[in-house]
Design a protein around this motif. Structure first.
Motif, short mmCIF file in Angstrom:
data_model
loop_
_atom_site.label_atom_id
_atom_site.label_comp_id
_atom_site.label_asym_id
_atom_site.label_seq_id
_atom_site.Cartn_x
_atom_site.Cartn_y
_atom_site.Cartn_z
N MET A 50 74.12 -23.99 59.82
CA MET A 50 72.93 -24.26 59.03
C MET A 50 72.28 -25.59 59.44
SD MET A 50 71.24 -22.91 56.55
CE MET A 50 70.19 -23.30 55.23
N LYS A 51 73.02 -26.44 60.10
CA LYS A 51 72.52 -27.76 60.47
C LYS A 51 71.36 -27.67 61.46
CE LYS A 51 74.01 -31.97 62.80
NZ LYS A 51 75.11 -32.63 63.50
N ASN A 52 71.49 -26.82 62.49
CA ASN A 52 70.46 -26.73 63.53
C ASN A 52 69.16 -26.12 62.99
OD1 ASN A 52 72.04 -27.77 65.72
ND2 ASN A 52 73.14 -25.85 65.73
N ILE A 53 69.28 -25.04 62.24
CA ILE A 53 68.07 -24.37 61.76
C ILE A 53 67.36 -25.22 60.71
CG2 ILE A 53 69.12 -22.93 59.96
CD1 ILE A 53 67.22 -20.67 60.97
N ALA A 54 68.12 -25.95 59.90
CA ALA A 54 67.50 -26.81 58.89
C ALA A 54 66.66 -27.90 59.55
CB ALA A 54 68.56 -27.43 57.99
N ALA A 55 67.20 -28.55 60.56
CA ALA A 55 66.46 -29.59 61.28
C ALA A 55 65.24 -29.01 61.98
CB ALA A 55 67.37 -30.29 62.28
N ALA A 56 65.40 -27.82 62.55
CA ALA A 56 64.29 -27.18 63.25
C ALA A 56 63.18 -26.76 62.28
CB ALA A 56 64.80 -25.96 64.03
N LEU A 57 63.54 -26.33 61.08
CA LEU A 57 62.52 -25.96 60.09
C LEU A 57 61.71 -27.17 59.66
CD1 LEU A 57 64.43 -23.33 57.95
CD2 LEU A 57 62.32 -22.95 59.23
N VAL A 58 62.35 -28.31 59.53
CA VAL A 58 61.61 -29.54 59.20
C VAL A 58 60.63 -29.87 60.32
CG1 VAL A 58 61.82 -32.03 58.84
CG2 VAL A 58 63.40 -30.48 57.69
N LYS A 59 61.09 -29.77 61.55
CA LYS A 59 60.22 -30.02 62.71
C LYS A 59 59.06 -29.02 62.74
CE LYS A 59 60.22 -30.06 67.75
NZ LYS A 59 61.00 -29.78 68.96
N ALA A 60 59.35 -27.77 62.51
CA ALA A 60 58.33 -26.72 62.52
C ALA A 60 57.29 -26.95 61.44
CB ALA A 60 58.98 -25.35 62.35
N GLN A 61 57.75 -27.31 60.25
CA GLN A 61 56.83 -27.49 59.13
C GLN A 61 55.81 -28.58 59.41
OE1 GLN A 61 58.78 -28.10 55.38
NE2 GLN A 61 56.96 -27.54 54.23
N ARG A 62 56.20 -29.59 60.15
CA ARG A 62 55.26 -30.66 60.53
C ARG A 62 54.12 -30.13 61.39
NH1 ARG A 62 60.09 -34.03 62.19
NH2 ARG A 62 60.75 -35.01 60.26
N ALA A 63 54.37 -29.04 62.11
CA ALA A 63 53.38 -28.49 63.03
C ALA A 63 52.54 -27.35 62.43
CB ALA A 63 54.09 -27.99 64.30
N GLY B 68 71.48 -19.62 67.36
CA GLY B 68 72.15 -18.46 66.80
C GLY B 68 72.22 -18.49 65.28
N GLU B 69 71.91 -19.63 64.69
CA GLU B 69 71.90 -19.71 63.23
C GLU B 69 70.73 -18.91 62.67
OE1 GLU B 69 73.76 -24.22 62.91
OE2 GLU B 69 71.72 -23.87 62.23
N THR B 70 70.95 -18.33 61.50
CA THR B 70 69.89 -17.57 60.84
C THR B 70 69.76 -18.03 59.40
OG1 THR B 70 71.37 -15.80 60.12
CG2 THR B 70 70.29 -15.51 62.26
#
Length: 102
Positions: free
Chosen positions: A1-14, A74-76
């Motif tokens: 869950m760590k990777n997808i959570a960080a990526a969602l924060v990054k995505a939301q900024r964009a 691979g995290e979902t």
């Protein structure tokens, strides 16, 4: 869950705005259709290594749609399942329910 959570924060900024380009004549209001909403978020999600998937599940009285975010690690993350009953039990009724669910 760590990777997808960080990526969602990054995505939301964009994320861009979902442009309200359609009009609902019944309520005399503007709204963003499904394609406008997806267009507002897809580049941000993909740029952060996230794919957006929507699965439909079998249901006798309507449709069930599950939105799933898949990270390149691979995290979902599932947003849960949403049930929308069909107003009519024919192709048009089920198609309309599917559009609302998505």
């Amino acid at each position: 869950m760590k990777n997808i959570a960080a990526a969602l924060v990054k995505a939301q900024r964009a994320f861009g705005p979902a442009l309200k380009t359609n009009t609902n004549p019944h309520f005399r209001s503007k709204y963003a259709d499904l394609s406008a909403v997806i267009e507002a978020v897809i580049d941000g999600l993909n740029g952060a290594g996230i794919a957006l998937m929507q699965h439909s599940h079998e249901c006798s009285d309507g449709v069930i749609v599950e939105t799933v975010f898949v990270h390149e690690s691979g995290e979902t993350l599932s947003a849960g399942k949403l049930h929308v009953p069909a107003s009519k039990h024919d192709a048009q009724g089920y198609g309309s329910a599917l559009t609302y669910a998505r």
